[in-house]
Design a protein around this motif. Structure first.
Motif: not given
Length: 148
Positions: A109, A115-118, A120-121
C-alpha cells in the motif's frame, strides 16, 4: 568402641548429618573420651573430627549435550515428544503467517502497488485464512489484476 554420642555431637556442631562425620582412626581413643560439646569442638579444631565433603553431580554430560543441541544436533525424529502442534503451536504458526502477510500488505500500500480498497479486500481475505504465505497472496493479486 562406641562413638555414637561423639558423632551426634560433632554432626550437630558441624551442621551435617551423622553419616558425614569422619573420625580419624588414629585418634579414636582420644575421641571416645570426649563427652562434652566443648571437648568435641576442640577435636574438630585439631582435625581429629571432620565433615566429609559434599558429593556433587557432574554436569559434564549435560553440558556436552546442551552444546550439541545448540549446534542443532540431537533433534531428529526420535527425539521429538508430544503431538504435532506441541513444539510449534497452531496459534504461533498463525501469528507468524498473519504478521508477515499484514506487513507485506502495508508495504504494498505504501509503495502504491495496491489502492486502499484492494488493501482492505486482501486484508480481510488474509484474516479469513485465504493465503498460506506472502507469495500466494502476491500470486492471487497478480492473477486477479489487483495490482496497479
Amino acid at each position: 568402641m562406641n562413638l555414637t554420642t561423639q558423632k551426634r555431637l560433632a554432626a550437630d556442631i558441624l551442621k551435617v548429618g551423622v553419616n558425614k562425620v569422619w573420625i580419624d582412626p588414629e585418634t579414636v581413643e582420644e575421641v571416645s573420651r570426649a563427652i562434652t560439646r566443648e571437648s568435641v569442638k576442640q577435636l574438630i579444631d585439631s582435625g581429629a573430627i571432620k565433615a566429609k565433603p559434599k558429593k556433587g553431580i557432574s554436569s559434564f554430560r549435560s553440558k556436552k549435550i546442551a552444546e550439541q543441541k545448540s549446534k542443532g544436533r540431537r533433534k531428529g525424529r526420535g527425539s521429538i515428544k508430544g503431538a504435532k502442534g506441541a513444539r510449534n503451536p497452531k496459534k504461533k504458526a498463525w501469528m507468524t503467517t498473519i504478521r508477515a502477510l499484514r506487513t507485506d500488505l502495508k508495504d504494498m500500500r505504501e509503495n502504491r502497488e495496491i489502492n486502499k480498497t484492494t488493501y482492505r479486500k486482501l486484508y480481510r481475505m488474509a484474516k479469513g485464512g485465504a493465503f498460506r504465505s506472502k507469495s500466494y497472496m502476491k500470486t492471487y493479486a497478480r492473477d486477479h489484476d489487483l495490482l496497479r
